[in-house]
Design a protein around this motif. Structure first.
Motif, short mmCIF file in Angstrom:
data_model
loop_
_atom_site.label_atom_id
_atom_site.label_comp_id
_atom_site.label_asym_id
_atom_site.label_seq_id
_atom_site.Cartn_x
_atom_site.Cartn_y
_atom_site.Cartn_z
N ILE A 103 0.83 -1.20 0.00
CA ILE A 103 0.00 0.00 0.00
C ILE A 103 0.87 1.26 0.00
CG2 ILE A 103 -1.61 1.34 1.42
CD1 ILE A 103 -2.91 -1.30 2.25
N ALA A 104 1.95 1.24 0.78
CA ALA A 104 2.81 2.42 0.88
C ALA A 104 3.49 2.74 -0.44
CB ALA A 104 3.85 2.20 1.98
N ARG A 105 4.04 1.74 -1.11
CA ARG A 105 4.78 2.03 -2.33
C ARG A 105 3.86 2.42 -3.49
NH1 ARG A 105 6.38 -3.90 -2.59
NH2 ARG A 105 5.07 -4.84 -4.22
N LEU A 106 2.58 2.12 -3.36
CA LEU A 106 1.61 2.57 -4.36
C LEU A 106 1.12 3.98 -4.11
CD1 LEU A 106 -0.56 -0.69 -4.60
CD2 LEU A 106 1.07 0.16 -6.29
N GLY A 107 1.56 4.59 -3.02
CA GLY A 107 1.14 5.94 -2.68
C GLY A 107 -0.25 6.01 -2.10
N LEU A 108 -0.72 4.90 -1.52
CA LEU A 108 -2.09 4.84 -0.99
C LEU A 108 -2.14 4.86 0.52
CD1 LEU A 108 -3.48 2.06 -3.38
CD2 LEU A 108 -3.75 4.54 -3.62
N ALA A 109 -0.98 4.98 1.18
CA ALA A 109 -0.95 4.90 2.64
C ALA A 109 -1.68 6.07 3.30
CB ALA A 109 0.49 4.83 3.13
N GLY A 110 -1.82 7.17 2.60
CA GLY A 110 -2.48 8.33 3.19
C GLY A 110 -4.00 8.26 3.18
N PHE A 111 -4.55 7.25 2.56
CA PHE A 111 -6.01 7.12 2.48
C PHE A 111 -6.49 6.09 3.50
CE2 PHE A 111 -4.64 8.06 -1.97
CZ PHE A 111 -5.09 9.38 -1.99
N GLU A 112 -7.52 6.42 4.23
CA GLU A 112 -8.03 5.56 5.30
C GLU A 112 -8.94 4.47 4.72
OE1 GLU A 112 -8.35 4.20 9.19
OE2 GLU A 112 -7.09 5.81 8.38
N PRO A 113 -8.63 3.19 4.95
CA PRO A 113 -9.51 2.12 4.46
C PRO A 113 -10.88 2.18 5.12
CG PRO A 113 -7.35 1.26 5.08
CD PRO A 113 -7.42 2.66 5.61
N SER A 114 -11.89 1.90 4.35
CA SER A 114 -13.24 1.81 4.93
C SER A 114 -13.45 0.45 5.59
CB SER A 114 -14.30 2.03 3.85
OG SER A 114 -14.16 1.08 2.81
N ILE A 115 -12.74 -0.56 5.07
CA ILE A 115 -12.80 -1.92 5.63
C ILE A 115 -11.42 -2.54 5.52
CG2 ILE A 115 -13.78 -4.24 5.41
CD1 ILE A 115 -16.24 -3.02 4.14
N SER A 116 -10.96 -3.16 6.60
CA SER A 116 -9.76 -3.99 6.58
C SER A 116 -10.16 -5.36 7.09
CB SER A 116 -8.66 -3.39 7.46
OG SER A 116 -8.21 -2.15 6.95
N SER A 117 -9.78 -6.40 6.36
CA SER A 117 -10.27 -7.73 6.73
C SER A 117 -9.24 -8.79 6.36
CB SER A 117 -11.60 -8.03 6.03
OG SER A 117 -11.43 -8.05 4.62
N GLY A 118 -9.46 -9.98 6.89
CA GLY A 118 -8.63 -11.13 6.58
C GLY A 118 -9.48 -12.36 6.42
N HIS A 119 -8.92 -13.35 5.71
CA HIS A 119 -9.69 -14.54 5.42
C HIS A 119 -8.74 -15.68 5.09
CE1 HIS A 119 -13.08 -16.93 4.03
NE2 HIS A 119 -12.49 -17.13 2.86
N LEU A 120 -9.07 -16.89 5.56
CA LEU A 120 -8.30 -18.07 5.20
C LEU A 120 -8.96 -18.78 4.02
CD1 LEU A 120 -7.46 -19.65 8.68
CD2 LEU A 120 -5.91 -18.37 7.19
N THR A 121 -8.17 -19.08 2.99
CA THR A 121 -8.66 -19.90 1.90
C THR A 121 -8.10 -21.30 2.07
OG1 THR A 121 -6.82 -19.39 0.41
CG2 THR A 121 -8.70 -17.89 0.38
N ARG A 122 -8.90 -22.29 1.74
CA ARG A 122 -8.52 -23.68 1.98
C ARG A 122 -8.76 -24.53 0.73
NH1 ARG A 122 -10.94 -21.70 6.82
NH2 ARG A 122 -9.75 -22.22 8.71
N CYS A 123 -7.74 -25.26 0.30
CA CYS A 123 -7.85 -26.18 -0.83
C CYS A 123 -7.89 -27.62 -0.33
CB CYS A 123 -6.65 -26.02 -1.78
SG CYS A 123 -6.68 -24.53 -2.77
#
Length: 444
Positions: free
Chosen positions: A261-281
């Motif tokens: 996110i930082a190297r894309l220049g997006l670190a200054g914008f506040e996320p509306s949602i931050s989430s995580g998820h496990l994918t399983r095969c």
């Protein structure tokens, strides 16, 4: 769509409220109960309802609900949608910027749309509405505790008991588990997992000038951890930014997302949602059924192992599960039910299972030699053409390997290749063009 503990069936403009008992007070036995109202569950419910069966779709959340997912709709997903289904596309992708951990960035473009992007709450809601329109009945805010195929809650051998968290029991002739990667129905069936990955994602609202820079273009960044990658998917005034890597590297995966996110220049914008998820095969020999219970989508561990793409796998396996659940519901004894369940397993393994097998091979090669894949996509026209054909749905990764001798021989040769490409490793650590300042910047 109504929520809560009501069961609602729509027929045109009319709505019918149906209780868990019929007019005579006798307990209802559903032909098919589908647990989970994501793409897999909605597809299963629609397929069973279109066969004229009495179908109940239960979902623990209220709809619409958020789901950690990039929301990419590739060709196989479009092909599996209901006839006349209107995709709620937020953007149409015509260009992809590829980068290798922020370096060697290059953008490839296509005159034809590669794939579409959706917000999952809206997309899932429309799939559920299609299932309801087909005749399925919906019950939200309902958590399934377990299923039972034997014991006092089960009146006969043709019936499955679906026990809810509050103690209520629903009866069915067949059950489809589509309740996600942490599936309770999958646990009942005995699904075995061979690959578990952690995905982290942020929904980042951006100003119009940043959104315009990303319009119709996505970024795919091959990451610093073995088998990892990151993505930026534009959806109007919001960018979906995420990364995925093997479970067990939680801290490193989080750092990758932060750095990305930082190297894309997006670190200054506040996320509306931050989430995580496990994918399983699933493993190759993991069961897909037990008695009169089937599993599909994430609940069955069905997704593409390399990209971890799961929407098309959920839609396709859900449709098959719904069709075979109807046959199981009609089965008069355990032998016939088992036969139909085995037919479902064969249908999955001969199609999606083959795709997963090729995906596992590609993931193993990619984890060891990411630069090789990156170089092919940015510099080898046939590789880019193949990428477009796969995303549009004219072929699959497995189909490409099966029908193209060059692709088959290349994959076989890479299977036998040394684990490390020392030159590629050196180049990756050298001073190369970053993803934020290359041929076509994916940042602001």
């Amino acid at each position: 769509m109504p929520c809560g503990d009501r069961i609602v069936r729509r027929s045109g403009e009319r709505q019918h409220i149906v209780s868990s008992e019929n007019e005579t007070g006798a307990e209802v036995v559903w032909d098919v109960v589908v647990v989970g109202a994501g793409p897999g569950g909605a597809s299963a419910a629609r397929a069973a309802a279109e066969a004229g069966r009495r179908v109940l779709l239960v979902e623990k959340a209220e709809l619409p609900r958020y789901k950690t997912c990039g929301g990419g709709i590739i060709g196989p997903s479009r092909d599996a949608l209901p006839p006349g289904f209107e995709l709620p596309l937020r953007d149409r992708v015509h260009a992809v910027t590829f980068s290798l951990n922020g370096r060697l960035a290059r953008t490839r473009r296509s005159k034809r749309m590669l794939f579409g992007l959706v917000n999952r709450p809206e997309f899932d809601q429309r799939l559920v509405e299609a299932a309801v329109k087909a005749g399925a009945e919906l019950r939200t805010g309902t958590t399934v505790s377990r299923v039972e195929q034997h014991g006092p809650a089960v009146p006969d051998r043709r019936t499955v008991a679906v026990v809810l968290a509050g103690g209520e029991t629903l009866l069915a002739r067949a059950v489809v588990g589509a309740d996600g990667s942490a599936s309770r129905i999958g646990a009942h069936v005995g699904v075995r997992l061979g690959q578990v990955d952690l995905g982290l994602e942020a929904e980042i609202p951006v100003p119009p000038e940043v959104a315009r820079d990303w319009a119709e273009r996505v970024l795919i960044d091959w990451g610093p951890l073995p088998g990892s990658y990151g993505w930026v998917f534009p959806k109007g005034d919001t960018l979906t930014v995420g990364v995925i890597s093997a479970r067990g590297e939680g801290a490193a995966t989080k750092r990758y997302l932060e750095d990305f996110i930082a190297r894309l220049g997006l670190a200054g914008f506040e996320p509306s949602i931050s989430s995580g998820h496990l994918t399983r095969c699933r493993t190759d020999d993991s069961p897909l059924s037990r008695g009169r219970v089937l599993v599909c989508g994430d609940a069955a561990g069905l997704l593409e192992p390399w990209t971890r793409e799961g929407i098309s796998f959920a839609l396709r396996s859900g449709r098959l599960a719904g069709q075979w659940a109807v046959r199981i519901a009609e089965a008069g004894d355990a032998v016939d039910a088992r036969r139909q369940a085995l037919n479902y397993t064969f249908a999955i393994k001969s199609g999606l299972g083959v795709e997963m097998g090729v995906g596992r091979r590609v993931l193993a090669i990619f984890a060891e030699r990411p630069r090789l894949l990156h170089t092919a996509l940015i510099g080898f026209r046939p590789a880019w053409a193949a990428f477009g054909r796969i995303t549009r749905g004219s072929t699959t990764l497995a189909g490409l390997v099966r029908t193209h001798p060059v692709a088959r021989r290349t994959l076989a040769a890479l299977d036998r290749a040394p684990e490390k490409d020392q030159k590629g490793q050196k180049d990756q650590n050298g001073q190369e063009t970053s993803a934020g300042s290359g041929n076509s910047s994916p940042g602001s």
